[in-house]
Design an enzyme around this catalytic site. Structure first.
Site, PDB file in Angstrom:
ATOM      1  N   ARG A 229       0.845  -1.182   0.000  1.00 53.70           N
ATOM      2  CA  ARG A 229       0.000   0.000   0.000  1.00 53.70           C
ATOM      3  C   ARG A 229       0.886   1.239   0.000  1.00 53.70           C
ATOM      4  O   ARG A 229       1.964   1.243   0.619  1.00 53.70           O
ATOM      5  CB  ARG A 229      -0.893   0.040   1.250  1.00 53.70           C
ATOM      6  CG  ARG A 229      -2.148  -0.811   1.146  1.00 53.70           C
ATOM      7  CD  ARG A 229      -3.137  -0.253   0.131  1.00 53.70           C
ATOM      8  NE  ARG A 229      -4.341  -1.051   0.043  1.00 53.70           N
ATOM      9  CZ  ARG A 229      -4.531  -2.058  -0.821  1.00 53.70           C
ATOM     10  NH1 ARG A 229      -3.585  -2.390  -1.671  1.00 53.70           N
ATOM     11  NH2 ARG A 229      -5.667  -2.712  -0.841  1.00 53.70           N
ATOM     12  N   HIS A 277      -0.882   1.137  -9.496  1.00 54.51           N
ATOM     13  CA  HIS A 277      -1.606   0.207  -8.611  1.00 54.51           C
ATOM     14  C   HIS A 277      -2.214  -0.917  -9.458  1.00 54.51           C
ATOM     15  O   HIS A 277      -3.420  -1.167  -9.424  1.00 54.51           O
ATOM     16  CB  HIS A 277      -2.690   0.932  -7.800  1.00 54.51           C
ATOM     17  CG  HIS A 277      -3.129   0.149  -6.597  1.00 54.51           C
ATOM     18  ND1 HIS A 277      -3.434   0.731  -5.394  1.00 54.51           N
ATOM     19  CD2 HIS A 277      -3.322  -1.180  -6.415  1.00 54.51           C
ATOM     20  CE1 HIS A 277      -3.806  -0.204  -4.527  1.00 54.51           C
ATOM     21  NE2 HIS A 277      -3.748  -1.382  -5.127  1.00 54.51           N
TER      22      HIS A 277
HETATM   23  P1  NDP Z   1      -2.070 -11.402   4.575  1.00 55.77           P
HETATM   24  O1  NDP Z   1      -2.969 -10.903   5.637  1.00 55.77           O
HETATM   25  O2  NDP Z   1      -2.187 -12.822   4.147  1.00 55.77           O
HETATM   26  O3  NDP Z   1      -0.548 -11.160   5.008  1.00 55.77           O
HETATM   27  C1  NDP Z   1      -0.126 -10.003   5.640  1.00 55.77           C
HETATM   28  C2  NDP Z   1       1.274 -10.226   6.166  1.00 55.77           C
HETATM   29  O4  NDP Z   1       1.758  -9.006   6.748  1.00 55.77           O
HETATM   30  C3  NDP Z   1       1.335 -11.291   7.270  1.00 55.77           C
HETATM   31  O5  NDP Z   1       2.526 -12.043   7.175  1.00 55.77           O
HETATM   32  C4  NDP Z   1       1.346 -10.447   8.536  1.00 55.77           C
HETATM   33  O6  NDP Z   1       1.961 -11.076   9.653  1.00 55.77           O
HETATM   34  C5  NDP Z   1       2.189  -9.287   8.073  1.00 55.77           C
HETATM   35  N1  NDP Z   1       1.989  -8.129   8.929  1.00 55.77           N
HETATM   36  C6  NDP Z   1       0.845  -7.438   9.174  1.00 55.77           C
HETATM   37  N2  NDP Z   1       1.052  -6.460  10.066  1.00 55.77           N
HETATM   38  C7  NDP Z   1       2.355  -6.538  10.400  1.00 55.77           C
HETATM   39  C8  NDP Z   1       3.180  -5.824  11.294  1.00 55.77           C
HETATM   40  N3  NDP Z   1       2.708  -4.822  12.042  1.00 55.77           N
HETATM   41  N4  NDP Z   1       4.479  -6.185  11.400  1.00 55.77           N
HETATM   42  C9  NDP Z   1       4.965  -7.201  10.677  1.00 55.77           C
HETATM   43  N5  NDP Z   1       4.244  -7.936   9.796  1.00 55.77           N
HETATM   44  C10 NDP Z   1       2.955  -7.595   9.670  1.00 55.77           C
HETATM   45  O7  NDP Z   1      -2.261 -10.433   3.338  1.00 55.77           O
HETATM   46  P2  NDP Z   1      -1.989 -10.722   1.798  1.00 55.77           P
HETATM   47  O8  NDP Z   1      -0.671 -11.356   1.661  1.00 55.77           O
HETATM   48  O9  NDP Z   1      -3.154 -11.380   1.174  1.00 55.77           O
HETATM   49  O10 NDP Z   1      -1.965  -9.222   1.215  1.00 55.77           O
HETATM   50  C11 NDP Z   1      -1.020  -8.295   1.687  1.00 55.77           C
HETATM   51  C12 NDP Z   1      -1.334  -6.901   1.169  1.00 55.77           C
HETATM   52  O11 NDP Z   1      -1.008  -6.781  -0.220  1.00 55.77           O
HETATM   53  C13 NDP Z   1      -2.806  -6.475   1.209  1.00 55.77           C
HETATM   54  O12 NDP Z   1      -3.194  -6.078   2.495  1.00 55.77           O
HETATM   55  C14 NDP Z   1      -2.818  -5.317   0.234  1.00 55.77           C
HETATM   56  O13 NDP Z   1      -2.527  -4.107   0.909  1.00 55.77           O
HETATM   57  C15 NDP Z   1      -1.682  -5.641  -0.729  1.00 55.77           C
HETATM   58  N6  NDP Z   1      -2.178  -5.942  -2.078  1.00 55.77           N
HETATM   59  C16 NDP Z   1      -1.823  -5.102  -3.110  1.00 55.77           C
HETATM   60  C17 NDP Z   1      -2.237  -5.358  -4.385  1.00 55.77           C
HETATM   61  C18 NDP Z   1      -1.822  -4.494  -5.519  1.00 55.77           C
HETATM   62  O14 NDP Z   1      -2.415  -4.570  -6.609  1.00 55.77           O
HETATM   63  N7  NDP Z   1      -0.804  -3.662  -5.366  1.00 55.77           N
HETATM   64  C19 NDP Z   1      -3.103  -6.508  -4.695  1.00 55.77           C
HETATM   65  C20 NDP Z   1      -3.385  -7.341  -3.560  1.00 55.77           C
HETATM   66  C21 NDP Z   1      -2.947  -7.046  -2.300  1.00 55.77           C
HETATM   67  P3  NDP Z   1       1.364 -12.457  10.238  1.00 55.77           P
HETATM   68  O15 NDP Z   1       1.749 -13.520   9.222  1.00 55.77           O
HETATM   69  O16 NDP Z   1       2.054 -12.625  11.521  1.00 55.77           O
HETATM   70  O17 NDP Z   1      -0.132 -12.284  10.343  1.00 55.77           O
HETATM   71  C1  OXD Z   2      -6.017  -5.359  -3.349  1.00 58.00           C
HETATM   72  C2  OXD Z   2      -5.535  -4.394  -4.340  1.00 58.00           C
HETATM   73  O1  OXD Z   2      -5.978  -5.080  -2.153  1.00 58.00           O
HETATM   74  O2  OXD Z   2      -5.748  -4.612  -5.557  1.00 58.00           O
HETATM   75  O3  OXD Z   2      -6.469  -6.446  -3.773  1.00 58.00           O
HETATM   76  O4  OXD Z   2      -4.907  -3.402  -3.978  1.00 58.00           O
END
Ligand code: NDP
Ligand code: OXD
Length: 314
Positions: A229, A277
């Site tokens: 993000r 994005h």
């Molecule tokens: P998940 O919830 O599966 O994974 C999130 C990861 O981040 C987990 O490993 C989590 O830790 C870690 N995390 C969260 N908070 C913290 C913190 N404070 N400190 C350290 N680690 C942290 O999410 P996804 O993998 O499915 O997606 C991740 C992000 O990708 C989405 O939230 C979105 O913002 C972004 N995204 C962007 C897209 C784009 O087009 N650019 C498309 C899709 C997603 P833990 O394993 O311990 O829970």
């Molecule tokens: C998502 C994105 O969160 O596209 O899936 O940013």
């Protein structure tokens, strides 16, 4: 289609027609703002809805995010107390893995250098460190981070992971929590960011953090790939980190302000690769059937999958 279990479809930033068509093949659908206080609405399918509209729905049972991230929902202070379901889908994961592998390989194989050389007709081969000499650190080792790790391991990179809680994967060095952040960064040459935006991660990608990456590596510098993000990062700190040599290049799919303002220096920076994005696209053909199946599961009294934990914000 008319009938019960009406869905409110509320999106901003793109045309919802295909979502509307696919959802309304099975359920009655109202496009916001027409039905925003309608008692027949039981589900909401949203992307950046107008804050407050969901609180007006007296019989809402669940909120479905059109994306994997849910910051666009949780920044509404009046979210009703119903489950929020996010996207976890092979199709979206595949898009993200492709983007990460593409950007990491482009940095490792020095695509920016060749693109600069070509218009000047320069025939020069720089030293080419192989993948197994480069450590990619994945910040956010969740659904997407772990899938990207598998693909990068298959290409031959060394892979590190950082998460909130402890996570393990064969072949990957992992750290977690605040204490694990500095050693994770110190061991990382190419930083890939796949974190959710939460109060704990807001602005985390600043000048100090970028300064902790390993620059004394076979590529002669550190690299940043952010597909999580935009508000995880400070755009100005990235520009300063590039200028001061803390990082050599960056691939950015997300920005503090989107669309990226025309005045941003990131647009024209020679060492920055910008995508709008677009790392993944939420494809209604794949995602609507998953949402409809979850609605049916809820109506059968089963548990919903991929529910967001509101307390931690993802
Ligand atoms: P998940 O919830 O599966 O994974 C999130 C990861 O981040 C987990 O490993 C989590 O830790 C870690 N995390 C969260 N908070 C913290 C913190 N404070 N400190 C350290 N680690 C942290 O999410 P996804 O993998 O499915 O997606 C991740 C992000 O990708 C989405 O939230 C979105 O913002 C972004 N995204 C962007 C897209 C784009 O087009 N650019 C498309 C899709 C997603 P833990 O394993 O311990 O829970
Ligand atoms: C998502 C994105 O969160 O596209 O899936 O940013």
């Amino acid at each position: 289609m008319a009938g019960p279990n009406r869905i409110l479809l509320s999106v901003q930033g793109f045309h919802p027609q295909r979502w509307y068509d696919l959802l309304s093949a099975s359920r009655a659908v109202t496009l916001e703002p027409d039905g925003s206080a309608d008692p027949s609405i039981e589900y909401a399918v949203v992307w950046k809805h107008k804050p407050g509209i969901l609180a007006a729905l007296p019989n809402l049972m669940a909120i479905f995010s059109i994306g994997a991230g849910v910051d666009h929902i949780l920044n509404d202070p009046d979210i009703p107390d119903v489950p929020i379901v996010r996207v976890v889908a092979d199709n979206l994961t595949q898009y993200m893995v492709e983007y990460i592998v593409w950007r990491v390989l482009d940095h490792q194989r020095q695509g920016m250098l060749y693109r600069a050389q070509q218009p000047r007709k320069i025939w020069h081969e720089p030293p080419q460190p192989p993948a197994n000499e480069i450590a990619v650190g994945i910040m956010g080792f969740g659904q997407l981070g772990r899938a990207a790790a598998k693909a990068l391991l298959a290409v031959g990179f060394k892979v590190n992971g950082w998460s909130r809680t402890a996570r393990a994967m064969e072949g990957v060095a992992t750290w977690h929590g605040e204490d694990g952040l500095t050693p994770f960064l110190n061991a990382t040459d190419i930083l890939v960011v796949l974190l959710p935006l939460t109060p704990a991660t807001h602005g985390i990608l600043d000048y100090d953090l970028l300064g902790k990456l390993n620059r004394k590596n076979a590529l002669g510098g550190a690299f940043l790939v952010n597909a999580g993000r935009g508000q995880l990062q400070k755009d100005a700190d990235i520009v300063r980190a590039l200028k001061d040599g803390l990082i050599k290049e960056a691939s950015l799919d997300v920005f503090e302000t989107e669309p990226l303002p025309p005045t941003s220096p990131l647009w024209t920076h020679p060492n920055v690769f910008v995508t709008p994005h677009a790392a993944a696209s939420s494809d209604p053909e794949h995602l609507v059937p998953l949402m409809l199946e979850q609605m049916r599961a809820l109506e059968r009294g089963e548990r919903l999958a991929n529910i967001v934990d509101r307390k931690i914000g993802y």
